[in-house]
Scaffold this motif. Structure first.
Motif, PDB file in Angstrom:
ATOM      1  N   ASN A  79      26.556  24.590  -2.383  1.00 55.15           N
ATOM      2  CA  ASN A  79      27.943  24.987  -2.181  1.00 55.15           C
ATOM      3  C   ASN A  79      28.420  25.944  -3.255  1.00 55.15           C
ATOM      4  O   ASN A  79      29.039  26.957  -2.956  1.00 55.15           O
ATOM      5  CB  ASN A  79      28.845  23.750  -2.162  1.00 55.15           C
ATOM      6  N   ILE A  80      28.105  25.612  -4.491  1.00 51.02           N
ATOM      7  CA  ILE A  80      28.669  26.460  -5.553  1.00 51.02           C
ATOM      8  C   ILE A  80      27.951  27.807  -5.672  1.00 51.02           C
ATOM      9  O   ILE A  80      28.529  28.772  -6.129  1.00 51.02           O
ATOM     10  CB  ILE A  80      28.747  25.743  -6.931  1.00 51.02           C
ATOM     11  N   THR A  81      26.713  27.862  -5.201  1.00 52.78           N
ATOM     12  CA  THR A  81      25.988  29.141  -5.288  1.00 52.78           C
ATOM     13  C   THR A  81      26.168  30.005  -4.033  1.00 52.78           C
ATOM     14  O   THR A  81      25.659  31.122  -3.980  1.00 52.78           O
ATOM     15  CB  THR A  81      24.481  28.918  -5.532  1.00 52.78           C
ATOM     16  N   LEU A  82      26.884  29.465  -3.052  1.00 51.29           N
ATOM     17  CA  LEU A  82      27.069  30.191  -1.787  1.00 51.29           C
ATOM     18  C   LEU A  82      27.557  31.638  -1.972  1.00 51.29           C
ATOM     19  O   LEU A  82      27.029  32.552  -1.323  1.00 51.29           O
ATOM     20  CB  LEU A  82      28.041  29.405  -0.889  1.00 51.29           C
ATOM     21  N   ALA A 130      24.899  28.405 -12.440  1.00 57.09           N
ATOM     22  CA  ALA A 130      25.335  27.163 -11.797  1.00 57.09           C
ATOM     23  C   ALA A 130      25.242  25.982 -12.764  1.00 57.09           C
ATOM     24  O   ALA A 130      26.167  25.166 -12.853  1.00 57.09           O
ATOM     25  CB  ALA A 130      24.476  26.904 -10.570  1.00 57.09           C
ATOM     26  N   VAL A 149      34.288  33.752   0.510  1.00 57.04           N
ATOM     27  CA  VAL A 149      33.686  33.745  -0.827  1.00 57.04           C
ATOM     28  C   VAL A 149      32.863  35.010  -1.098  1.00 57.04           C
ATOM     29  O   VAL A 149      32.144  35.084  -2.083  1.00 57.04           O
ATOM     30  CB  VAL A 149      32.825  32.482  -1.093  1.00 57.04           C
ATOM     31  N   VAL A 189      33.920  20.775  -7.438  1.00 58.05           N
ATOM     32  CA  VAL A 189      32.908  21.634  -6.812  1.00 58.05           C
ATOM     33  C   VAL A 189      33.568  22.924  -6.324  1.00 58.05           C
ATOM     34  O   VAL A 189      33.032  24.032  -6.504  1.00 58.05           O
ATOM     35  CB  VAL A 189      32.199  20.906  -5.638  1.00 58.05           C
ATOM     36  N   ILE A 195      31.662  30.684 -10.103  1.00 55.55           N
ATOM     37  CA  ILE A 195      30.234  31.014 -10.211  1.00 55.55           C
ATOM     38  C   ILE A 195      29.982  32.508 -10.415  1.00 55.55           C
ATOM     39  O   ILE A 195      29.025  32.911 -11.068  1.00 55.55           O
ATOM     40  CB  ILE A 195      29.444  30.486  -8.976  1.00 55.55           C
ATOM     41  N   ARG A 214      32.634  26.613  -7.521  1.00 52.82           N
ATOM     42  CA  ARG A 214      32.268  27.703  -6.616  1.00 52.82           C
ATOM     43  C   ARG A 214      33.126  28.945  -6.886  1.00 52.82           C
ATOM     44  O   ARG A 214      32.644  30.073  -6.831  1.00 52.82           O
ATOM     45  CB  ARG A 214      32.438  27.272  -5.160  1.00 52.82           C
ATOM     46  N   LEU A 252      34.685  23.206   1.519  1.00 50.64           N
ATOM     47  CA  LEU A 252      33.269  23.101   1.155  1.00 50.64           C
ATOM     48  C   LEU A 252      32.460  22.840   2.427  1.00 50.64           C
ATOM     49  O   LEU A 252      33.016  22.380   3.424  1.00 50.64           O
ATOM     50  CB  LEU A 252      33.068  21.949   0.170  1.00 50.64           C
ATOM     51  N   TYR A 291      24.939  21.992  -5.425  1.00 50.41           N
ATOM     52  CA  TYR A 291      24.338  23.248  -5.910  1.00 50.41           C
ATOM     53  C   TYR A 291      24.467  24.350  -4.844  1.00 50.41           C
ATOM     54  O   TYR A 291      24.873  25.467  -5.139  1.00 50.41           O
ATOM     55  CB  TYR A 291      22.864  23.014  -6.258  1.00 50.41           C
TER      56      TYR A 291
END
Lengths: 222, 392
Positions: A104-107, A123, B293, A151, A158, A155, A95, A102
Motif C-alpha cells: 500500500n505505501i509503495t503504490l 518505505a 497517488v 499507513v 513515500i 503512503r 487503502l 508495504y
C-alpha cells in the motif's frame, strides 16, 4: 506554493443537472504553511483538493502549484505532478485492503523510475518513523483504525512530497488517535512540508501552529 | 519495461486468484473443446486422405433393382482394353456378420499365397510367428478389432466361419494388422479369394466389384463415361465421390460438435459482456486510488493489459496443451468414438498429430484479444472519468 486564482468549478456544465461546486475561489498557501480549510460536508473542501491534486480541471481561473499552472495540463502530467510533489491523506484512508502495508505505501512509486531497493529503503524509513515496522507484511484489512491511518500517512510521505493534502483525516478516529495524528502533522510541518488540511473539527482551529484558516460554505470562501 | 509494474500485476492476479480462476477455467475449457474437436477432425481427415490416396480411381459395381449385386468378372477384361486404363481387377469381398458379438467383419478375398501378402502389406501387418512355419490349414489376416472380438469369444489362433450354405470354415489366424492402420483395417479380414467366394457363395465367374486404375487424372472422367456406355447397368464410383462423402460426414459431425459448444460460448460471452459492461466497485476504487497517488492512465492500462494478457494467454496455452494431451496422448476418449461411429468395429488407431495453424489462430482470436479489450476498455473509461471520485 499553492495558488488558486478566481477558480470556478462547474460539473455537468450546460446540462439540466449542472452543479456549481466552487465559485470564484482565491486562495494562496505559502511554503511550509499549515492551512486549515473549514466547512461543513458538501461545502466544497474536497473539490478544492481535487483541483490542487489535478484530478479535475477548473471551469474558470487558474491553479498554480510550485510556480506552475496545472489548470490545462494533460492528465498524464497532472499524474506526474501528484507523484512528484503531492501526498494525499484521504478521509477514509483509501487503502487497498487486501494488499499488505508495504504494498500500500509503495503504490505511488510503482510506475516511477525508482529501483526496488530505493523504494524499499524509503518505505522502511517511513515505517520506522510511524512505528509500523512490525506490520510490514500484514494485509491492511487486519489493521486497527489508527494503524490504517498511519499507513495512509506513510503512503502520502513515500514520495517525499513538498505538499500534503489531508482531507478530514480525523473524522473516524478516537481522541487518542487524533492526538497522535496532530503530533505527526506537527512533525511534518517542522520538516518544512506545506500542509493543507480540510476539517470541521474545532480542535484544529485552536492549534497555535496553524498558519491560516479558510472558511468555506456553499462553494465560496467566506 | 517497468518490472515493478509487472510484479504488481502478477501479485494483483494472485490476490484475486479465485475470481481469475473461474475465468481461466471457462476460457481453457472453451479452447480445449474447440481445439480438440477440430484436431480430431483434422487428424482423421489426414488419415483418410492417406487412405483415399491408395484407393483406385474408379470402382465399378453392377446394380440390379437399385441395389448392388455381383458383377461378371469377365467385364474386367473389356474394361482393361479402354485406352487410359492401366488395370481392371475384379474383387471379391463382403460383410460377415458375427452374431455373438453383433458385429460385421469386412472380408476381402485376396491371393492365397502368404508371401504375396507379405510383399504387398509388409508394413501393414505382423505375422503370427509361432504359427507361420507350421501352417498347413487355410489362413486369414485380421485387423486388431477383429482379433479383440475373437479373443473375447475365446477364439485364439483360429476362427470358425459359417458359409452361406451353413458349412463350417475353419481358418488359422496368420497375422494381425498393425495399430497405425487401424482406421482402415480394424474390422478387416483378408483370406484367400477361393475361401471368400465359398463364404459368400460367389461363383468363380463373378466378383463383388471391379477396381479400375487410371494413371492420368485427366482421363478419369472419359474412362468413366466409356465404362458407363459399355455397361449401362453399372454404377461407377470415382475417388472424388468417396472423398466428398467422407468430407461431408466429418463436416457434419464437426458442425454438431460446434453446436454442442454453444453453452461454452454462451458462458464465455456472458463473462465478456459482464466484464465489458463495467468494473466492480472494488476495481473502480482501486483505479481511483492509483490515479490519486500518481499513476497515469497509461500506467493503469498497462497494468490491465498485463493482467488480462496473462489470464487470456494462460487460458489459451492451457487449453491447447490439454487438448493436445487429450487428443494425441490419450487418443481422445469419447470424442473420437463419436466421430468414427460409422465403422462396424471401433478402430483402436493412434490419431496423427496435426498442428492446424488455422484452428489455433481462430481459438486465439476468439479468446485473447476479446478478453483483453473487454478488460481494458472499462478500465480506461474508469481511469479517465472516475479518478476524482476517490477524493470524496
Amino acid at each position: 506554493m499553492i495558488r488558486l486564482d478566481s477558480v470556478d468549478l462547474i460539473f455537468n456544465s450546460g446540462l439540466p443537472n449542472e452543479m456549481t461546486a466552487l465559485k470564484n475561489i482565491n486562495l494562496s498557501v505559502e511554503k511550509n504553511e499549515l492551512t486549515l480549510l473549514r466547512g461543513a460536508s458538501g461545502s466544497g473542501k474536497s473539490s478544492i483538493f481535487s483541483l490542487i491534486a489535478g484530478l479535475v480541471k477548473p471551469s474558470r481561473g487558474d491553479v498554480i502549484i510550485d510556480g506552475k499552472s496545472i489548470a490545462k495540463i494533460p492528465d498524464s502530467f497532472a499524474a506526474l505532478m501528484r507523484r512528484d510533489k503531492l501526498g494525499v491523506i484521504f478521509q477514509k484512508f483509501n487503502l487497498i485492503h487486501d494488499l499488505s502495508v508495504y504494498d500500500n505505501i509503495t503504490l505511488p512509486l510503482i510506475p516511477s523510475a525508482k529501483t526496488t531497493s530505493e523504494i524499499r529503503l524509503s518505505a522502511e524509513k517511513i515505517l520506522t518513523d510511524l512505528t509500523l515496522t512490525n506490520k510490514i507484511n500484514t494485509a491492511v484489512r487486519y489493521l486497527s483504525g489508527g494503524e490504517q491511518q498511519r499507513v495512509a500517512i506513510a503512503r502520502a510521505l513515500i514520495n517525499q512530497p513538498k505538499i500534503i493534502l489531508a482531507d478530514e483525516p480525523t473524522a473516524n478516529l478516537d481522541q487518542a488517535l487524533i492526538e497522535s495524528f496532530l503530533h505527526i502533522i506537527h512533525d511534518l510541518k517542522a520538516k518544512g512540508i506545506t500542509i493543507l488540511l480540510a476539517s470541521h473539527d474545532p480542535r484544529f482551529s485552536e492549534l497555535e501552529w496553524v498558519d491560516q484558516v479558510i472558511d468555506i460554505a456553499h462553494g465560496e470562501i467566506q | 519495461m517497468n518490472l515493478k509494474l509487472i510484479d504488481y500485476g502478477l501479485s494483483s492476479l494472485w490476490r484475486r486468484f479465485w475470481k481469475r480462476f473461474t475465468v481461466i477455467l471457462i476460457f481453457s475449457l472453451l479452447v480445449f473443446l474447440l481445439v480438440s474437436i477440430f484436431s480430431i477432425a483434422t487428424s482423421l481427415r489426414q488419415e483418410l486422405g492417406i487412405t483415399l490416396d491408395a484407393l483406385p480411381e474408379l470402382i465399378v459395381q453392377k446394380m440390379s433393382g437399385g441395389r448392388q449385386t455381383v458383377i461378371p468378372a469377365e467385364r474386367a477384361y473389356e474394361i482393361a482394353t479402354i485406352p487410359g486404363v492401366s488395370a481392371a481387377i475384379p474383387r471379391v469381398w463382403g460383410y460377415y456378420y458375427f452374431g455373438s458379438a453383433n458385429v460385421n467383419f469386412t472380408i476381402i478375398g485376396q491371393d492365397p499365397d502368404l508371401d504375396s501378402y507379405k510383399a504387398k502389406y509388409s508394413k501393414l501387418f505382423e505375422l503370427n510367428a509361432p504359427l507361420i512355419d507350421t501352417l498347413t490349414r487355410p489362413f486369414f489376416l485380421a485387423g486388431q478389432g477383429v482379433v479383440d472380438i475373437m479373443d473375447e469369444y475365446y477364439f485364439k489362433d483360429e476362427f470358425f466361419f459359417i458359409t452361406s450354405k451353413g458349412e463350417i470354415l475353419n481358418l488359422v489366424l496368420a497375422g494381425t494388422f498393425v495399430d497405425e492402420s487401424s482406421l482402415e483395417t480394424n474390422d478387416v479380414i483378408i483370406m484367400p479369394e477361393i475361401l471368400a467366394r465359398e463364404l459368400f457363395d460367389i461363383y468363380e465367374d463373378d466378383a463383388t466389384d471391379i477396381v479400375v486404375r487410371v494413371p492420368n487424372p485427366a482421363e478419369i472422367e472419359i474412362v468413366k463415361q466409356k465404362i458407363q456406355f459399355l455397361y449401362p447397368d453399372c454404377r461407377i464410383i470415382g475417388k472424388d465421390q468417396i472423398d466428398t462423402s467422407y468430407q461431408n460426414i466429418f463436416d457434419y459431425k464437426s458442425g454438431l460438435f460446434l453446436a454442442l459448444l454453444i453453452p461454452a460460448f454462451m458462458a464465455f460471452f456472458t463473462m465478456i459482456y459482464d466484464k465489458a459492461s463495467g468494473l466492480s466497485l472494488e476495481e473502480k476504487r482501486e483505479i481511483g486510488i492509483m490515479k490519486a497517488v500518481g499513476w497515469r492512465v497509461e500506467d493503469v492500462l498497462f497494468l490491465k493489459l498485463l493482467e488480462s494478457g496473462f489470464v487470456s494467454l494462460f487460458s489459451f496455452f492451457n487449453g491447447v496443451a490439454f487438448s493436445f494431451f487429450f487428443v494425441y496422448i490419450l487418443n481422445a476418449p469419447l470424442l473420437r468414438n463419436l466421430f468414427i461411429g460409422a465403422g462396424n468395429l471401433k478402430p483402436a488407431f493412434q490419431l496423427i498429430p496435426v498442428i492446424d495453424i488455422h484452428i489455433l489462430s481462430l481459438s486465439f482470436m476468439a479468446i485473447v484479444p476479446v478478453y483483453i479489450l473487454a478488460t481494458i476498455i472499462p478500465a480506461w473509461k474508469t481511469a479517465i472519468i472516475d479518478a476524482d471520485e476517490v477524493m470524496r
